[in-house]
Design an enzyme around this catalytic site. Structure first.
Site, mmCIF file in Angstrom:
data_model
loop_
_atom_site.group_PDB
_atom_site.id
_atom_site.type_symbol
_atom_site.label_atom_id
_atom_site.label_comp_id
_atom_site.label_asym_id
_atom_site.label_seq_id
_atom_site.Cartn_x
_atom_site.Cartn_y
_atom_site.Cartn_z
ATOM 1 N N HIS A 72 0.842 -1.191 0.000
ATOM 2 C CA HIS A 72 0.000 0.000 0.000
ATOM 3 C C HIS A 72 0.880 1.244 0.000
ATOM 4 C CE1 HIS A 72 -4.217 -1.524 1.370
ATOM 5 N NE2 HIS A 72 -3.676 -2.327 0.452
ATOM 6 N N TYR A 201 -9.726 5.747 6.943
ATOM 7 C CA TYR A 201 -9.941 6.141 8.345
ATOM 8 C C TYR A 201 -10.963 7.286 8.324
ATOM 9 C CZ TYR A 201 -5.530 3.761 9.560
ATOM 10 O OH TYR A 201 -4.514 2.837 9.761
ATOM 11 N N PRO A 293 -4.834 1.149 18.580
ATOM 12 C CA PRO A 293 -4.552 0.568 17.255
ATOM 13 C C PRO A 293 -4.639 1.564 16.098
ATOM 14 C CG PRO A 293 -6.725 -0.055 17.997
ATOM 15 C CD PRO A 293 -6.073 0.664 19.144
ATOM 16 N N LYS A 297 0.616 0.583 15.109
ATOM 17 C CA LYS A 297 2.011 0.547 15.567
ATOM 18 C C LYS A 297 2.344 -0.623 16.488
ATOM 19 C CE LYS A 297 3.290 3.772 13.096
ATOM 20 N NZ LYS A 297 3.959 3.262 11.901
ATOM 21 N N TYR A 385 3.542 7.103 9.801
ATOM 22 C CA TYR A 385 2.724 5.935 9.458
ATOM 23 C C TYR A 385 3.582 4.829 8.810
ATOM 24 C CZ TYR A 385 -1.532 3.365 8.154
ATOM 25 O OH TYR A 385 -2.519 2.406 8.041
HETATM 26 C C1 PHB Z 1 -6.646 -3.830 10.876
HETATM 27 O O1 PHB Z 1 -6.676 -4.181 9.672
HETATM 28 O O2 PHB Z 1 -7.036 -4.580 11.803
HETATM 29 C C2 PHB Z 1 -6.128 -2.450 11.210
HETATM 30 C C3 PHB Z 1 -5.547 -1.686 10.205
HETATM 31 C C4 PHB Z 1 -5.054 -0.423 10.511
HETATM 32 C C5 PHB Z 1 -5.173 0.072 11.798
HETATM 33 C C6 PHB Z 1 -5.757 -0.710 12.804
HETATM 34 C C7 PHB Z 1 -6.246 -1.965 12.512
HETATM 35 O O3 PHB Z 1 -4.706 1.326 12.081
#
Ligand code: PHB
Ligand code: APR
Length: 390
Positions: A72, A201, A293, A297, A385
């Site tokens: 990605h 997000y 989450p 990280k 990130y």
């Molecule tokens: C997930 O795919 O579980 C996931 C992806 C990105 C995040 C948190 C969880 O920031």
């Protein structure tokens, strides 16, 4: 029994450390209180920084990751009815992340350890750490009904946030830093194509939402939910409807419902235990720190701790050099706190806080608007990130 490094915990931190030390010719024994199947049953995020991928390559377990992982080069923020792409590659000189479930990474590491014959004691009960304030630490446990004692040079506490390692330390030896967030994440897994090629997000007045994935055919979604939320109150239909309400129109229109194959709620908290070394005992991964989450990280911090610890142990055994182990806690914590800051910042930016004042909400909206309009702000987000250097 005797080994050079006794590793407590067969999660990503313990398994990766075991494999890196094996490749370097250092003997380890892993003690895990659960079964291998139980460890593999855990649903966890899987956004890997390039540094984590490089460690998996060094450990010799990256073949399936390269075959099945999804590269990605960007992700999306969705708020105020629009999507704002964070061009990770363009903003970081070509850096990217790889989507590859933590469960798959753990499976690859477990299979590699079994193949090389390094000993792992699964379902080891009553693990106890002793004499780690000396050069002759010991680990005891109950395994298959037998009391076992393992003499070793070092103990790696990779036993997560509810482990025995940091619980073995006198309270006065630890400095604890913690923040609990006033909400949780309700997560759903579904065997349906992801709504978008890249993660989304979303920040909405109804709450945060995240559209993620495990593969091109398996999606992972999250909704911010109040503390005390019961899964029983969230049938699939309600989940999909609420998710649509929090997404931008483009993403909402593309969302395809599907029956959930897993549904769970996780609390969010920030936590750091300092220092990460006590004599012959070294803490790594969730045993020493927890991040919300939002910034993906947790797994990557476990990997960078393991990088520093493996480097220190290899320096000790190969060159008789103590500097890597002496610097471990300070080096690991320097990176941990930067990731704690980023995870806290991204969580604060995108979630609705029940007790926020109108002023707080105006500042939060201004932060999002500034980010959407500033390449410098996006570059700062992007470099965190993709992962700060080791
Ligand atoms: C997930 O795919 O579980 C996931 C992806 C990105 C995040 C948190 C969880 O920031
Ligand atoms: N004895 C032996 N093993 C133990 C004990 C104990 N007393 N207590 C816990 N364990 C085991 C757990 O069963 C688990 O398998 O230690 C392992 C710790 O693994 P994780 O909790 O996954 O922690 P870590 O390896 O640091 O990986 C961090 O996992 O939880 C996610 O979000 C987190 O992605 C991050 C990653």
């Amino acid at each position: 029994m005797r080994t050079q490094v006794a590793i407590i915990g067969a999660g990503p931190a313990g398994l990766l450390l075991g494999q890196l030390l094996h490749v370097a010719g250092i003997d380890t024994i892993i003690l895990e209180r659960r079964s291998g199947d139980y460890v593999l049953s855990r649903i966890r995020a899987g956004v890997l920084e390039q540094g984590t991928v490089a460690l998996l390559e060094q450990a010799g377990v990256a073949a399936r990751l390269h075959a099945e992982g999804l590269r990605h080069d960007g992700f999306n923020l969705a708020y105020d009815g629009a999507r704002h792409r964070i061009d990770l590659a363009g903003l970081t000189g070509g850096r990217h992340v790889t989507i590859y479930g933590q469960t798959e990474m753990t499976r690859d590491l477990m299979q590699a350890r079994a193949a090389c014959g390094a000993p792992s004691l699964y379902e080891a009960a009553e693990v106890h750490l002793a004499d780690f304030d000396s050069a002759h630490p010991r680990v005891t446990c109950l395994f298959e009904g037998q009391r076992i004692e393992i003499a070793c040079d070092f103990i790696a506490g990779c036993d997560g946030s509810h482990g025995v390692s940091h619980a073995s330390l006198p309270a006065a030896a630890l400095s604890l830093h913690e923040r609990h967030y006033p909400f949780g994440w309700l997560g759903v897994m579904a065997d349906v194509a992801p709504v978008s090629d890249e993660l989304v997000y979303a920040s909405h007045e109804r709450g945060f939402a995240l559209c993620s994935m495990r593969s091109a055919h398996r999606s992972r979604y999250y909704l911010q939910c109040p503390l005390g939320t019961e899964i029983a109150d969230w049938p699939d239909a309600r989940f999909w409807d609420e998710l649509r309400q929090r997404l931008d129109p483009q993403t909402a229109a593309a969302l395809v419902d599907a029956p959930s194959i897993e549904k769970s709620i996780a609390p969010l908290r920030s936590f750091v235990a300092e220092p990460m070394r006590f004599g012959s005992l070294f803490l790594a991964g969730d045993a020493a720190h927890i991040v919300p989450p939002t910034g993906a990280k947790g797994l990557n911090l476990a990997a960078s701790d393991v990088h520093y610890l493996a480097e220190g142990l290899i320096g000790h055994y190969r060159e008789g050099r103590a500097s890597g182990l002496e610097a471990y806690s300070q080096r690991a914590l320097a990176r941990v706190w930067k990731a704690e800051r980023f995870s806290w910042w991204m969580t604060s930016l995108l979630h609705q806080f029940p007790d926020s004042s109108p002023f707080d909400r105006k500042i939060q909206a201004a932060e999002r608007a500034y980010l959407a309009g500033s390449r410098a702000a996006m570059a700062a987000l992007a470099e965190n990130y993709v992962g700060l250097p080791f």
